[in-house]
Design a protein around this motif. Structure first.
Motif, PDB file in Angstrom:
ATOM      1  N   UNK A 232       0.829  -1.216   0.000  1.00 28.72           N
ATOM      2  CA  UNK A 232       0.000   0.000   0.000  1.00 28.72           C
ATOM      3  C   UNK A 232       0.859   1.261   0.000  1.00 28.72           C
ATOM      4  N   UNK A 233       2.055   1.155   0.561  1.00 25.05           N
ATOM      5  CA  UNK A 233       2.926   2.337   0.653  1.00 25.05           C
ATOM      6  C   UNK A 233       4.058   2.282  -0.372  1.00 25.05           C
ATOM      7  N   UNK A 234       3.919   1.388  -1.340  1.00 21.69           N
ATOM      8  CA  UNK A 234       4.968   1.279  -2.364  1.00 21.69           C
ATOM      9  C   UNK A 234       4.878   2.468  -3.320  1.00 21.69           C
ATOM     10  N   UNK A 235       5.943   2.653  -4.080  1.00 21.17           N
ATOM     11  CA  UNK A 235       5.997   3.801  -5.002  1.00 21.17           C
ATOM     12  C   UNK A 235       4.815   3.783  -5.971  1.00 21.17           C
ATOM     13  N   UNK A 236       4.605   2.626  -6.574  1.00 19.65           N
ATOM     14  CA  UNK A 236       3.576   2.534  -7.605  1.00 19.65           C
ATOM     15  C   UNK A 236       2.177   2.792  -7.043  1.00 19.65           C
ATOM     16  N   UNK A 237       1.864   2.159  -5.931  1.00 22.28           N
ATOM     17  CA  UNK A 237       0.505   2.303  -5.374  1.00 22.28           C
ATOM     18  C   UNK A 237       0.283   3.717  -4.867  1.00 22.28           C
ATOM     19  N   UNK A 238       1.275   4.284  -4.197  1.00 18.81           N
ATOM     20  CA  UNK A 238       1.100   5.652  -3.690  1.00 18.81           C
ATOM     21  C   UNK A 238       0.924   6.640  -4.844  1.00 18.81           C
ATOM     22  N   UNK A 239       1.656   6.435  -5.906  1.00 19.70           N
ATOM     23  CA  UNK A 239       1.519   7.328  -7.071  1.00 19.70           C
ATOM     24  C   UNK A 239       0.134   7.143  -7.692  1.00 19.70           C
ATOM     25  N   UNK A 240      -0.275   5.907  -7.806  1.00 21.26           N
ATOM     26  CA  UNK A 240      -1.594   5.663  -8.413  1.00 21.26           C
ATOM     27  C   UNK A 240      -2.721   6.173  -7.513  1.00 21.26           C
TER      28      UNK A 240
END
Lengths: 508, 300
Positions: A401-409
């Motif tokens: 949930x706090x990964x780069x991709x998910x946070x950006x999305x």
């Protein structure tokens, strides 16, 4: 008339008669009466379901949801996460934009790992109540906690430090987590207490000065830089536009609500004050604190009367409905005002928040880690419960949930400020810096605010109580004329007495 | 009768009303788990003092009780509770009786009208609270706009945002939803009255008003007493509308004992203190209802 006919004709009267004669219980009576109105009841229940604001219309293109994530992370989820297939993890949160978007994205996580995720979305005070009960009884009903920044110290002893966990559980560590990518001021202001991370920064609404360009052009006004300029502009707008139903500004001054405490804190800081002094005494009743509160009382006079019954939702509505053209409040309002069906689409602009005309109190002179500055932050963190029965599965979810991709999305979906530096500079986020649903056009300003103006409330275990009860309740009494006769000093002295006693009783 | 038949009969005896124990067990178990146990737990909780910083609870039996009786906010809450109960109850009772008198007829269409009276009762109180929250909004609420149009309140006035009008605003929702309950009970009572005394009074030249005060009201006293008792107990525990519409505010203008307990519980997480306020509310309800039943000779 036969009994049957009588019964048919006067079914309700008969039921009431039975009830008064104590032949049937209150429950049975209500059940019988309900039979007559069951259709209406169903209709209303339907209404209840629809009354919750559907925030999805505020968000951007659903394209963000169609992407399928970072391949390396997806592989890790399949390899590591699938060991926990069938596990169900739970957390409860307020309906903040990142949570709402994450709720939509969680299916991707489940598809790859087989771990079910249940997100209970409830009002903020219920989030606090549920988390408090969970830690008090060490129940482990929730695997993750959504913690407002004002509660971080309260729950510090109940969560795992994610940095330590990342090192200790190398087998569960997500590749490319890149902890350095988290904005440093956010980490320090939100997530760190007593030298360790309580959770991972997850959301950062922050005070921003926002204004309606069309109204400012009409009255030849320039956006304010100081609190004095803000007051002058607000008064000009009020005098010129009150006939059109427009007010000088809008406040989130609902008595007894945390939103009022946030507004108050900001005006105190802007006038050179702080909530606590370095000797841990409440200082809202010193000269700077009183000036701040008096300034707020002045603002209230030129705000919509419903301000005293409004939280941030009401304040957002004031901006959306055209009641106000200038406000110092949460940047998260911005995407909603630019939504497809908004009446004020493209009209609002954002800048760094107004500053006081006197220097801010130094951090060293304030107490409990308080940071006085121009931009009150209302951020939150995602934290892993020490009492979780599914801590490993929850930890995997939390990293995802706090990964780069998910946070950006999440930012692309909700238009709110990201936690990661890479998200701010992501080409997809930059491409959405235009007027429209899920706009990110305010984010460059928000980044500047986070880096330069961010303020933080005190970090102390009792703060959740003070900020939700003693402070906003007494402020409400003052602002609505229930007590203190409009005297800001009397109100602040009353709060000081209660807060200082509680701090002393707790042995802090 | 053979020995086995006697044995079988004895076994079956346990299924008759002479042996109610097996039948009472499930209900008793539920009562103990969901009623008695929480009550005892709450009483015990009041005997502890909670340290808000460490979350430790220390045995200090008088601490919470001393604190609440010295707390002016508790006395305000008690006053609001009593005012809320008395005013709302009076309106519900008077309006309930008036509407019941109007609906006490066998003419065509009255059945539908009586059925419609039940509609507010089946709406969840939280939904009613939301409806009135919107209708009382000073900017766009239909009730607020109506009052403002009459000139009684200034433009944009926030009924629920001002301490002088917030409590009446919440009461409006309460009265709207529960007056029909009174109507139904009163109607039942009115329909059960014998016709002869009224016919005799009419022959003697009594006016309808005289008949109402000399006959209807005295004969309805038991029904009214029961209705007042039921609604009174509910009103003393008022929470839903207050939580949804004002959250005890502005300030503490609509804070009742139950909403005060809720704020201490959910806001400060001080469970022992919140339990003390809750137990105090329980004592208040038991005391007032017992006194009321004694005075009006109500038997349950």
């Amino acid at each position: 008339m036969s009994f049957r006919e009588y019964d048919k004709k006067t079914f309700l009267i008969d039921a009431a008669n039975d009830f008064t004669a104590r032949r049937i219980s209150k429950r049975s009576f209500l059940k019988k009466t309900a039979m007559a109105g069951v259709g209406f009841s169903a209709f209303n229940l339907g209404l209840l379901g629809n009354m919750r604001k559907d925030r999805s219309s505020l968000f951007g293109s659903p394209a963000w949801a169609e992407e399928m994530g970072d391949p390396a992370v997806n592989k890790w989820l399949k390899d590591v996460g699938s060991k926990f297939k069938g596990t169900k993890i739970r957390y409860t949160s307020e309906a903040t934009p990142p949570t709402v978007v994450l709720d939509k994205l969680k299916g991707e996580f489940t598809a790859l790992t087989g771990i079910e995720v249940e997100i209970e979305i409830v009002p903020l005070e219920q989030v606090l109540a549920k988390a408090t009960q969970d830690v008090q009884g060490q129940l482990g009903s929730y695997d993750l906690y959504y913690l407002d920044q004002s509660w971080v110290a309260t729950f510090a002893q109940d969560t795992f430090d994610p940095i330590a966990l990342y090192k200790d559980k190398a087998d569960l560590a997500m590749p490319g987590m890149d902890w350095e990518d988290f904005s440093k001021p956010l980490v320090e202001g939100l997530a760190v207490y007593d030298g360790h991370w309580v959770g991972i920064p997850f959301d950062i609404p922050i005070m921003t000065t926002m204004w309606r360009q069309d109204i400012f052009d009409k009255h030849k006004l320039t956006p304010p830089n100081t609190t004095d300029e803000f007051m002058a502009a607000a008064k000009t707008i009020y005098e010129a536009e009150k006939g059109n139903g427009m007010f000088g500004t809008g406040l989130q001054a609902k008595s007894g609500h945390y939103s009022l405490e946030c507004d108050w804190t900001q005006v105190v800081w802007n006038h050179g004050g702080s909530i606590f002094t370095k000797d841990k005494k409440f200082s809202g009743n010193d000269e700077a604190g009183i000036k701040g509160l008096q300034y707020y009382q002045e603002l209230l006079k030129i705000s919509p009367p419903e301000s005293t019954n409004s939280t941030w939702d009401g304040q957002w509505q004031m901006g959306a409905s055209g009641q106000i053209a200038l406000v110092n409040s949460w940047d998260e309002f911005f995407p909603g005002w630019d939504a497809a069906d908004s009446k004020v689409k493209g009209l609002w602009q954002a800048k760094r928040p107004v500053r006081g005309t006197v220097p801010y109190r130094a951090v060293a002179d304030a107490g409990f880690g308080e940071i006085p500055n121009a931009a009150h932050q209302g951020g939150s963190i995602l934290a892993l419960s020490k009492y979780s029965k599914n801590a490993d599965a929850a930890w995997i979810f939390m990293q995802w949930a706090c990964s780069k991709d998910i946070m950006t999305r999440c930012t692309l979906g909700g238009g709110f400020a990201p936690m990661r530096l890479s998200s701010f500079s992501d080409p997809r986020v930059k491409a959405k810096e235009v007027v429209g649903p899920g706009t990110t056009r305010h984010l460059p300003v928000v980044k500047e605010i986070i880096d330069n103006d961010m303020a933080s409330e005190p970090d102390m275990p009792l703060w959740a109580g003070f900020s939700n009860n003693e402070i906003p309740v007494n402020l409400g009494k003052l602002l609505t004329g229930q007590d203190f006769g409009g005297d800001a000093k009397k109100c602040m002295d009353a709060i000081a007495t209660q807060v200082n006693k509680a701090v002393a009783d707790a042995g802090l | 009768m053979t020995a086995s038949e006697v044995q079988k009969k004895d076994r079956l005896n346990w299924l008759t009303s002479e042996h109610p124990l097996p039948w009472l067990l499930p209900a008793s178990a539920l009562m103990i788990v969901f009623g008695v146990y929480p009550l005892i737990a709450a009483v015990l909780k009041t005997l502890y003092r909670k340290n808000a910083a460490t979350r430790r609870e220390i045995f200090d039996p008088l601490y919470n009780w001393t604190k609440i009786f010295e707390d002016p906010r508790m006395w305000d809450a008690l006053w609001h509770t009593l005012a809320y109960t008395l005013i709302a109850l009076t309106f519900q009772l008077v309006l309930g009786m008036l509407i019941a008198l109007l609906l006490d007829s066998d003419r065509k269409g009255y059945g539908i009208l009586r059925a419609m009276m039940t509609l507010p009762l089946v709406i969840p109180p939280a939904v009613t609270g939301m409806m009135f929250l919107l209708m009382l909004n000073g900017s766009f609420g239909v009730i607020a706009r109506l009052i403002i149009a009459t000139g009684l309140l200034p433009v944009g006035y926030s009924i629920l945002g001002n301490s002088a009008t917030a409590l009446p605003g919440v009461m409006l929702a309460e009265i709207w939803q529960w007056t029909p309950f009174m109507v139904l009970i009163m109607l039942a009572g009115l329909r059960a009255l014998p016709k002869e005394p009224f016919e005799a009074a009419a022959i003697d030249g009594a006016t309808p008003v005289q008949a109402f005060f000399k006959l209807t009201l005295p004969m309805m006293s038991k029904v009214i007493a029961i209705a007042v008792l039921i609604r009174g107990v509910d009103l003393l525990r008022a929470f839903d509308y207050i939580k949804v519409m004002t959250d005890s505010g502005p300030g503490t203008a609509t804070e009742t004992l139950t909403s005060y307990a809720g704020r201490i519980y959910f806001g400060n997480s001080d469970y022992p203190l919140a339990s003390s306020v809750a137990i105090l509310t329980l004592v208040l309800v038991i005391l007032t209802s017992t006194i009321f039943m004694r005075i009006f000779k109500v038997k349950l």
